[in-house]
Design a protein around this motif. Structure first.
Motif, mmCIF file in Angstrom:
data_model
loop_
_atom_site.group_PDB
_atom_site.id
_atom_site.type_symbol
_atom_site.label_atom_id
_atom_site.label_comp_id
_atom_site.label_asym_id
_atom_site.label_seq_id
_atom_site.Cartn_x
_atom_site.Cartn_y
_atom_site.Cartn_z
ATOM 1 N N THR A 19 71.583 67.421 33.276
ATOM 2 C CA THR A 19 72.903 66.784 33.298
ATOM 3 C C THR A 19 72.845 65.266 33.267
ATOM 4 O O THR A 19 73.877 64.620 33.172
ATOM 5 C CB THR A 19 73.692 67.210 34.556
ATOM 6 O OG1 THR A 19 72.986 66.745 35.722
ATOM 7 C CG2 THR A 19 73.839 68.722 34.613
ATOM 8 N N HIS A 20 71.628 64.708 33.373
ATOM 9 C CA HIS A 20 71.534 63.241 33.349
ATOM 10 C C HIS A 20 70.291 62.839 32.568
ATOM 11 O O HIS A 20 69.166 63.120 32.985
ATOM 12 C CB HIS A 20 71.469 62.679 34.773
ATOM 13 C CG HIS A 20 71.593 61.183 34.812
ATOM 14 N ND1 HIS A 20 72.765 60.524 34.497
ATOM 15 C CD2 HIS A 20 70.693 60.207 35.099
ATOM 16 C CE1 HIS A 20 72.584 59.215 34.603
ATOM 17 N NE2 HIS A 20 71.326 58.993 34.961
ATOM 18 N N SER A 21 70.530 62.194 31.422
ATOM 19 C CA SER A 21 69.434 61.808 30.533
ATOM 20 C C SER A 21 69.725 60.445 29.938
ATOM 21 O O SER A 21 70.871 60.108 29.629
ATOM 22 C CB SER A 21 69.317 62.847 29.404
ATOM 23 O OG SER A 21 68.659 62.314 28.268
ATOM 24 N N HIS A 22 68.650 59.640 29.812
ATOM 25 C CA HIS A 22 68.686 58.438 28.974
ATOM 26 C C HIS A 22 67.532 58.653 27.989
ATOM 27 O O HIS A 22 66.382 58.298 28.275
ATOM 28 C CB HIS A 22 68.429 57.168 29.785
ATOM 29 C CG HIS A 22 69.307 57.004 30.989
ATOM 30 N ND1 HIS A 22 70.627 56.623 30.890
ATOM 31 C CD2 HIS A 22 69.067 57.174 32.313
ATOM 32 C CE1 HIS A 22 71.153 56.550 32.117
ATOM 33 N NE2 HIS A 22 70.223 56.884 32.989
ATOM 34 N N ALA A 23 67.844 59.254 26.845
ATOM 35 C CA ALA A 23 66.774 59.775 25.987
ATOM 36 C C ALA A 23 65.836 58.687 25.470
ATOM 37 O O ALA A 23 64.620 58.901 25.393
ATOM 38 C CB ALA A 23 67.375 60.564 24.830
ATOM 39 N N ALA A 197 78.969 58.927 37.192
ATOM 40 C CA ALA A 197 78.601 57.551 37.558
ATOM 41 C C ALA A 197 77.317 57.589 38.374
ATOM 42 O O ALA A 197 77.102 58.525 39.147
ATOM 43 C CB ALA A 197 79.711 56.888 38.377
ATOM 44 N N HIS A 198 76.468 56.564 38.187
ATOM 45 C CA HIS A 198 75.343 56.379 39.111
ATOM 46 C C HIS A 198 75.927 56.005 40.480
ATOM 47 O O HIS A 198 76.767 55.106 40.551
ATOM 48 C CB HIS A 198 74.456 55.212 38.664
ATOM 49 C CG HIS A 198 73.690 55.441 37.394
ATOM 50 N ND1 HIS A 198 73.738 54.565 36.328
ATOM 51 C CD2 HIS A 198 72.831 56.420 37.025
ATOM 52 C CE1 HIS A 198 72.931 55.001 35.364
ATOM 53 N NE2 HIS A 198 72.370 56.125 35.759
ATOM 54 N N VAL A 199 75.482 56.675 41.533
ATOM 55 C CA VAL A 199 76.042 56.400 42.866
ATOM 56 C C VAL A 199 74.911 56.210 43.875
ATOM 57 O O VAL A 199 74.101 57.113 44.095
ATOM 58 C CB VAL A 199 76.954 57.561 43.325
ATOM 59 C CG1 VAL A 199 77.447 57.318 44.744
ATOM 60 C CG2 VAL A 199 78.144 57.723 42.381
ATOM 61 N N VAL A 234 75.659 60.708 40.194
ATOM 62 C CA VAL A 234 74.255 60.776 39.792
ATOM 63 C C VAL A 234 73.402 60.100 40.864
ATOM 64 O O VAL A 234 73.677 58.964 41.247
ATOM 65 C CB VAL A 234 74.047 60.107 38.418
ATOM 66 C CG1 VAL A 234 72.583 60.169 38.014
ATOM 67 C CG2 VAL A 234 74.950 60.749 37.372
ATOM 68 N N HIS A 235 72.433 60.796 41.334
ATOM 69 C CA HIS A 235 71.500 60.405 42.411
ATOM 70 C C HIS A 235 72.095 60.684 43.802
ATOM 71 O O HIS A 235 71.509 61.414 44.571
ATOM 72 C CB HIS A 235 71.026 58.949 42.301
ATOM 73 C CG HIS A 235 70.378 58.631 40.997
ATOM 74 N ND1 HIS A 235 69.270 59.307 40.541
ATOM 75 C CD2 HIS A 235 70.712 57.732 40.012
ATOM 76 C CE1 HIS A 235 68.931 58.832 39.349
ATOM 77 N NE2 HIS A 235 69.786 57.883 39.005
ATOM 78 N N ALA A 236 73.232 60.035 44.136
ATOM 79 C CA ALA A 236 73.850 60.234 45.470
ATOM 80 C C ALA A 236 72.781 60.144 46.560
ATOM 81 O O ALA A 236 72.693 60.996 47.433
ATOM 82 C CB ALA A 236 74.586 61.584 45.518
ATOM 83 N N THR A 285 66.926 65.086 34.008
ATOM 84 C CA THR A 285 65.590 64.568 33.712
ATOM 85 C C THR A 285 65.614 63.050 33.506
ATOM 86 O O THR A 285 64.558 62.448 33.283
ATOM 87 C CB THR A 285 64.994 65.253 32.473
ATOM 88 O OG1 THR A 285 65.987 65.293 31.445
ATOM 89 C CG2 THR A 285 64.555 66.668 32.787
ATOM 90 N N ASP A 286 66.791 62.450 33.532
ATOM 91 C CA ASP A 286 67.018 61.010 33.661
ATOM 92 C C ASP A 286 66.152 60.177 32.709
ATOM 93 O O ASP A 286 66.406 60.125 31.520
ATOM 94 C CB ASP A 286 66.814 60.629 35.138
ATOM 95 C CG ASP A 286 67.397 59.271 35.485
ATOM 96 O OD1 ASP A 286 67.790 58.546 34.573
ATOM 97 O OD2 ASP A 286 67.445 58.918 36.676
ATOM 98 N N SER A 287 65.077 59.553 33.192
ATOM 99 C CA SER A 287 64.281 58.640 32.364
ATOM 100 C C SER A 287 63.244 59.369 31.517
ATOM 101 O O SER A 287 62.520 58.742 30.758
ATOM 102 C CB SER A 287 63.546 57.646 33.256
ATOM 103 O OG SER A 287 62.544 58.330 33.995
HETATM 104 ZN ZN LIG Z 1 70.524 57.071 35.026
#
Ligand SMILES: [Zn+2]
Length: 411
Positions: A19-23, A197-199, A234-236, A285-287
């Motif tokens: 659900t969270h990727s910066h490809a 949102a990144h939180v 995102v993160h929380a 998988t984010d980064s």
């Molecule tokens: Zn991110």
């Protein structure tokens, strides 16, 4: 929750969502992990990421993203939420086609056969009273209306592709001013889109938020009526107990990205508190420091055990399968009817062989033992994109990826 089932020598799972990727950050793997002088931090890593973000062309974004998505699919992922913040040319001027970079990422995911939700990020400043600088100019829009127009244009452009969704994102409370947060959330509700949102990924963000607004990030989001069942924090990571309660009362999601959070030294989200208060969990998988959804899922519980010095703390295998599957899909705007998405694992993989064929046994085997090595077949919307453990587009995607690294001077 749909449990895995055994079919011959295959363990069959429903689709898996990251659900969270910066490809494009896939290019940073093994290029930012080595120590260089002083102790590193999230902020020193961000400087390296900005160097890459400053340079990439639409062609680079396509090639880097496509390979990241091909790898992700080969590791068992079927749907991705791309938190996309690279929008404009290096000096901040929009491309002739304002959607050029969003389209490059969407095309990359579709070429790799993944479902994609393009979470179009709104970004407007470096921080309080601080205009965007350097690479941030590529991320930024002067006003929230421009972002909302892009979101509508993207939706219209891709309306004919059933594998594409569009969502709303605020980068963070650092990069978005207070007055824009509610506007973005209102648009997400009006369009029935998810909002991400990144939180509270880093403690510095919380200090800055307190100094600017007298509120912690989740308190600010609550006051601006951002929190609801469409919202994904995102993160929380660094939450006070009442902030976990605010997310839980809203039935919001927390997207936990443990392999990246570990890599960046982010800290540990209290998943036990989040779940106890009613928040839903999904993973990202984010980064792309690591691309394994099985590792992401079990890390959610195993990292809690390290903190708690106890076992069975935050989530069992059934809960983690929901985070990977149905809850992940819902967090990025799919409705759960994507039953023709499947991941087949080799039941004879050394990490899985001998598993109890009971539903509980299969769930435990997948969550606690599976790795991408076991992935044999991946189907998205009935189309096979991974066969015999290899992605059908791997060779072409690899050539493009290596060419992009050479163009960027890092290949
Ligand atoms: Zn991110």
């Amino acid at each position: 929750m749909t449990r895995p089932r055994l079919d011959g020598d295959r363990i069959i799972l429903p689709g898996i969502a990251s659900t969270h990727s910066h490809a494009f950050q896939r290019a940073l793997r093994a290029r930012t992990q080595r120590r260089s002088g002083a102790r590193g931090s999230f902020w020193s890593w961000r400087g390296l990421m900005y160097e890459l973000a400053r340079q990439v062309t639409p062609e680079d974004v396509f090639d880097l993203s496509r390979f990241a998505f091909v790898e992700l699919a080969a590791c068992g992922v079927t749907a991705v939420g791309e938190f996309h913040y690279l929008h404009h040319q290096p000096d901040g001027t929009p491309y002739d086609d304002r959607l050029a970079l969003s389209d490059a990422v969407i095309a990359a995911a579709r070429d790799a056969g993944l479902r994609i939700t393009l979470l179009r990020v709104h970004y407007e400043r470096a921080g309080r009273d601080a205009p965007p600088v350097g690479a941030q100019r590529r991320f930024s829009d002067a006003d929230v209306a421009s972002t909302l127009r892009d979101i509508e244009a993207l939706s219209a452009r891709h309306a004919g592709d059933d594998g594409v969704r569009v969502g709303v994102a605020a980068h963070s409370v650092r990069a978005v001013q207070r007055s824009s947060l509610g506007v973005l959330a209102g648009a997400a509700r009006a369009h029935r889109m998810p909002m991400h949102a990144h939180v509270s990924e880093q403690r510095r963000e919380i200090r800055e938020c307190l100094a600017e607004h007298g509120l912690r990030p989740v308190e600010l989001l609550a006051e601006e009526a951002v929190l609801d069942g469409r919202f994904v924090a995102v993160h929380a990571t660094h939450l006070r107990p009442h902030e976990a309660r605010l997310l839980g009362q809203a039935r919001a999601f927390a997207s936990v990205c443990r392999t990246t959070e570990r890599d960046l030294g982010d800290g540990l989200p209290d998943v036990h508190a989040l779940r106890r208060e009613g928040a839903r969990i999904c993973l990202g998988t984010d980064s792309h420091a690591v691309s394994c959804p099985f590792e992401e899922s079990r890390a959610i519980e195993l990292d809690e055990r390290t903190r708690a010095e106890a076992r069975h703390v935050a989530a069992d295998a059934d809960a983690l399968l929901s985070a990977m599957g149905a809850d992940g899909y819902e967090a990025i705007g799919w409705d759960g009817r994507e039953t023709d998405d499947e991941v087949h694992l080799d039941a004879l993989d050394p990490a899985l062989v001998g598993t109890s064929a009971s539903p509980e046994g299969l769930a435990d085997a997948v969550v606690w033992g599976a790795s991408p090595r076991a992935v044999r077949t991946v189907r998205v919307a009935g189309r096979t994109i991974v066969e015999d453990g290899r992605h059908v587009r791997e060779a072409e995607a690899r050539r493009g990826y290596l060419a992009a690294l050479r163009r960027l001077g890092i290949g």
